[in-house]
Design a protein around this motif. Structure first.
Motif, mmCIF file in Angstrom:
data_model
loop_
_atom_site.group_PDB
_atom_site.id
_atom_site.type_symbol
_atom_site.label_atom_id
_atom_site.label_comp_id
_atom_site.label_asym_id
_atom_site.label_seq_id
_atom_site.Cartn_x
_atom_site.Cartn_y
_atom_site.Cartn_z
ATOM 1 N N VAL A 163 0.846 -1.196 0.000
ATOM 2 C CA VAL A 163 0.000 0.000 0.000
ATOM 3 C C VAL A 163 0.880 1.245 0.000
ATOM 4 O O VAL A 163 0.658 2.195 -0.772
ATOM 5 C CB VAL A 163 -0.943 0.005 1.213
ATOM 6 N N LEU A 164 1.893 1.267 0.863
ATOM 7 C CA LEU A 164 2.769 2.435 0.964
ATOM 8 C C LEU A 164 3.634 2.614 -0.269
ATOM 9 O O LEU A 164 3.974 3.752 -0.636
ATOM 10 C CB LEU A 164 3.655 2.307 2.214
ATOM 11 N N ASP A 165 4.005 1.522 -0.934
ATOM 12 C CA ASP A 165 4.838 1.619 -2.133
ATOM 13 C C ASP A 165 4.118 2.322 -3.277
ATOM 14 O O ASP A 165 4.770 2.883 -4.181
ATOM 15 C CB ASP A 165 5.269 0.226 -2.603
ATOM 16 N N ARG A 166 2.809 2.314 -3.264
ATOM 17 C CA ARG A 166 2.029 2.899 -4.356
ATOM 18 C C ARG A 166 1.739 4.381 -4.139
ATOM 19 O O ARG A 166 1.258 5.059 -5.042
ATOM 20 C CB ARG A 166 0.726 2.114 -4.540
ATOM 21 N N HIS A 167 1.993 4.886 -2.938
ATOM 22 C CA HIS A 167 1.723 6.292 -2.628
ATOM 23 C C HIS A 167 2.787 6.797 -1.645
ATOM 24 O O HIS A 167 3.205 6.062 -0.750
ATOM 25 C CB HIS A 167 0.342 6.451 -1.990
ATOM 26 N N GLU A 168 3.190 8.018 -1.790
ATOM 27 C CA GLU A 168 4.156 8.611 -0.873
ATOM 28 C C GLU A 168 3.418 9.403 0.202
ATOM 29 O O GLU A 168 3.210 10.607 0.088
ATOM 30 C CB GLU A 168 5.131 9.511 -1.630
ATOM 31 N N TYR A 169 3.023 8.700 1.253
ATOM 32 C CA TYR A 169 2.288 9.333 2.329
ATOM 33 C C TYR A 169 3.241 9.918 3.371
ATOM 34 O O TYR A 169 4.268 9.302 3.686
ATOM 35 C CB TYR A 169 1.365 8.327 3.026
ATOM 36 N N PRO A 170 2.910 11.062 3.956
ATOM 37 C CA PRO A 170 3.664 11.555 5.103
ATOM 38 C C PRO A 170 3.603 10.529 6.235
ATOM 39 O O PRO A 170 2.619 9.779 6.341
ATOM 40 C CB PRO A 170 2.932 12.844 5.487
ATOM 41 N N PRO A 171 4.626 10.460 7.087
ATOM 42 C CA PRO A 171 4.670 9.441 8.140
ATOM 43 C C PRO A 171 3.410 9.381 9.002
ATOM 44 O O PRO A 171 2.936 8.287 9.328
ATOM 45 C CB PRO A 171 5.895 9.846 8.960
ATOM 46 N N ALA A 172 2.868 10.526 9.386
ATOM 47 C CA ALA A 172 1.684 10.526 10.252
ATOM 48 C C ALA A 172 0.477 9.929 9.550
ATOM 49 O O ALA A 172 -0.317 9.198 10.149
ATOM 50 C CB ALA A 172 1.368 11.943 10.720
ATOM 51 N N VAL A 173 0.326 10.215 8.247
ATOM 52 C CA VAL A 173 -0.789 9.657 7.472
ATOM 53 C C VAL A 173 -0.597 8.159 7.285
ATOM 54 O O VAL A 173 -1.540 7.371 7.418
ATOM 55 C CB VAL A 173 -0.908 10.372 6.113
ATOM 56 N N ALA A 174 0.643 7.751 6.983
ATOM 57 C CA ALA A 174 0.935 6.323 6.802
ATOM 58 C C ALA A 174 0.636 5.546 8.077
ATOM 59 O O ALA A 174 0.127 4.417 8.024
ATOM 60 C CB ALA A 174 2.397 6.141 6.401
ATOM 61 N N LYS A 175 0.942 6.134 9.233
ATOM 62 C CA LYS A 175 0.680 5.460 10.509
ATOM 63 C C LYS A 175 -0.808 5.234 10.710
ATOM 64 O O LYS A 175 -1.244 4.126 11.063
ATOM 65 C CB LYS A 175 1.250 6.288 11.655
ATOM 66 N N GLN A 176 -1.614 6.264 10.491
ATOM 67 C CA GLN A 176 -3.058 6.124 10.691
ATOM 68 C C GLN A 176 -3.671 5.161 9.671
ATOM 69 O O GLN A 176 -4.575 4.396 9.989
ATOM 70 C CB GLN A 176 -3.736 7.498 10.603
ATOM 71 N N LEU A 177 -3.147 5.176 8.429
ATOM 72 C CA LEU A 177 -3.655 4.255 7.420
ATOM 73 C C LEU A 177 -3.301 2.816 7.778
ATOM 74 O O LEU A 177 -4.106 1.897 7.569
ATOM 75 C CB LEU A 177 -3.087 4.615 6.051
ATOM 76 N N GLY A 178 -2.112 2.591 8.342
ATOM 77 C CA GLY A 178 -1.735 1.252 8.785
ATOM 78 C C GLY A 178 -2.661 0.734 9.868
ATOM 79 O O GLY A 178 -3.060 -0.435 9.861
ATOM 80 N N GLN A 179 -3.009 1.603 10.811
ATOM 81 C CA GLN A 179 -3.944 1.195 11.856
ATOM 82 C C GLN A 179 -5.319 0.894 11.277
ATOM 83 O O GLN A 179 -5.999 -0.045 11.723
ATOM 84 C CB GLN A 179 -4.044 2.294 12.915
ATOM 85 N N LEU A 180 -5.727 1.668 10.272
ATOM 86 C CA LEU A 180 -7.025 1.422 9.641
ATOM 87 C C LEU A 180 -7.031 0.083 8.909
ATOM 88 O O LEU A 180 -8.024 -0.653 8.941
ATOM 89 C CB LEU A 180 -7.348 2.565 8.677
#
Length: 304
Positions: free
Chosen positions: A38-55
């Motif tokens: 999921v993260l490889d397909r989009h360059e999310y800021p760390p805080a956004v990536a963290k919340q998306l991982g929890q989701l």
């Protein structure tokens, strides 16, 4: 602790377990490869990536909890820098349940917590079974984190006491869910819920992210009579396809599609989730209208 007879290992899985002679069950999930994809397909800021991982971890846990055959989606509709965050789990696939996720935000969000990033808003939980009626529930994002919001959902909508722990860091995500089931004749330990949740509250972030499921369960519950079931594998997967996109394009009408192709030379659609681009030309257009059209474009697609 009774171990599962299946020793198959996977970095991405959901592990179900229950406590014998009690009305308490649980699930533990670890995501690594699927979250990284999921993260490889989009360059999310760390805080956004963290919340998306929890989701994503929450979507895996809830799909196993409700034992859904179909698709479960968690969609955060924010009023702050992050306007949308979505995780989806699609069951019944050969390699395991498939996860995908996406986030939309304005510029680079400065916040770190769920409240700071979304500015409040709501969480929409959608259950779309392969057979049966579609269900949708709405939860206010008025708690400190996603786990607490989901606990409120189970308390208010399902009337089932539920505790949830979610973590994400370093391209790994994990979650632990405990649920108290309605009392029955087999419940011989009325104090189990308080004791089991108290022990779970001692779990550290690094333990939840790094320990293998059986190691973590042993660390928390080595003095309990715990029954562990076969783990269920998870993987990244997107439900988009060229055929589905072609069927959906038919709803725009043959004349509209012809105009786009004449102006641009071809028509492109891109999946927001996996970034796959589907291209259609004049030859494809005649094939599209030999097929029945769909009602609309697949969710997560845009025209170019």
């Amino acid at each position: 602790m009774t171990n599962s007879p299946d020793s198959t290992r996977s970095l991405d899985q959901v592990q179900r377990f229950l406590f014998d002679s009690t009305a308490v069950r649980g699930e533990l999930t670890h995501l690594q490869q699927s979250y990284q994809e999921v993260l490889d397909r989009h360059e999310y800021p760390p805080a956004v990536a963290k919340q998306l991982g929890q989701l994503l971890a929450a979507a895996a846990l809830l799909t196993a909890t409700v034992k859904l055959e179909g698709t479960l989606s968690l969609e955060i509709r924010g009023q702050g820098p992050v306007s949308l965050m979505m995780a989806e789990c699609n069951t019944g696939q050969q390699g395991g349940d498939q996860l995908r996720g996406i986030a939309r935000y304005q510029e680079t969000p400065q916040g770190q917590t769920l409240q700071e990033l979304t500015g409040g808003g709501q969480l929409v939980i959608t259950l779309d079974p392969s057979q049966g009626k579609r269900y949708q529930g709405i939860v206010a994002l008025d708690k400190e984190n996603l786990a607490l919001c989901l606990e409120d959902y189970f308390a208010n909508s399902e009337q089932l006491p539920t505790r949830i722990w979610l973590e994400a860091a370093d391209q790994k995500a994990a979650g632990l869910l405990l649920q108290q089931l309605p009392d029955d004749a087999n419940n011989k330990d009325p104090d189990a819920w308080n004791r089991i949740t108290h022990l779970a509250a001692t779990v550290q972030k690094d333990e939840l992210l790094d320990l293998e499921p059986l190691q973590l369960l042993h660390r928390l519950y080595h003095e309990e009579t715990l029954r562990v079931f076969d783990p269920h594998n998870l993987e990244f997967g997107c439900t988009c396809s060229r055929d589905r996109t072609a069927d959906a394009l038919a709803s725009l009408g043959q004349e509209e599609l012809r105009k786009i192709i004449e102006e641009q030379g071809q028509l492109e659609t891109q999946c927001h989730f996996c970034n796959t681009v589907y291209t259609f030309n004049k030859k494809d257009l005649s094939e599209i209208f030999n097929q029945p059209g769909a009602d609309n474009l697949p969710e997560g697609h845009k025209l170019h």
